[in-house]
Design a protein around this motif. Sequence first.
Motif, mmCIF file in Angstrom:
data_model
loop_
_atom_site.group_PDB
_atom_site.id
_atom_site.type_symbol
_atom_site.label_atom_id
_atom_site.label_comp_id
_atom_site.label_asym_id
_atom_site.label_seq_id
_atom_site.Cartn_x
_atom_site.Cartn_y
_atom_site.Cartn_z
ATOM 1 N N GLN A 37 56.979 125.934 5.818
ATOM 2 C CA GLN A 37 56.734 127.182 5.111
ATOM 3 C C GLN A 37 58.061 127.860 4.818
ATOM 4 O OE1 GLN A 37 54.213 129.388 7.772
ATOM 5 N NE2 GLN A 37 52.362 128.405 7.016
ATOM 6 N N ASN A 63 59.777 131.320 2.441
ATOM 7 C CA ASN A 63 59.597 132.474 1.582
ATOM 8 C C ASN A 63 60.372 132.219 0.285
ATOM 9 O OD1 ASN A 63 59.834 135.028 0.287
ATOM 10 N ND2 ASN A 63 59.435 136.037 2.233
ATOM 11 N N SER A 102 57.052 135.341 -1.808
ATOM 12 C CA SER A 102 55.779 134.686 -1.519
ATOM 13 C C SER A 102 56.000 133.537 -0.549
ATOM 14 C CB SER A 102 55.148 134.123 -2.795
ATOM 15 O OG SER A 102 54.841 135.171 -3.687
ATOM 16 N N MET A 103 55.108 133.413 0.433
ATOM 17 C CA MET A 103 55.204 132.316 1.381
ATOM 18 C C MET A 103 54.649 131.058 0.730
ATOM 19 S SD MET A 103 56.441 131.574 4.293
ATOM 20 C CE MET A 103 56.691 133.146 5.066
#
Length: 88
Positions: A36, A38, A42-43
């Motif tokens: 994951q 950023n 937005s992730m």
Amino acid sequence: MANQVEKTIRIQLNDAQTIMELSQLIQKYNAEIFLQKNVLGSMVEANLKSILGLINLQLQGEDQVKVICEGPDAETALEAIESFLKAG
């Protein structure tokens, strides 16, 4: 229940490392491996076993990412990924 581990890592890639090498490194693990990051607020999550997912993340030195591994060899996979991403 499957073994799940996760860790936040600050990437330290060097110029010689490629996403192809990372992709090849993790193919031998039975764990599902996700990263994951950023991206512009937005992730974004990608399956690390997908070369397209790796490309879309646009990993760069000093990025902070979360690695999530789930499966029988999750801990070993996480150690290998961390070692690769911090090799710079």
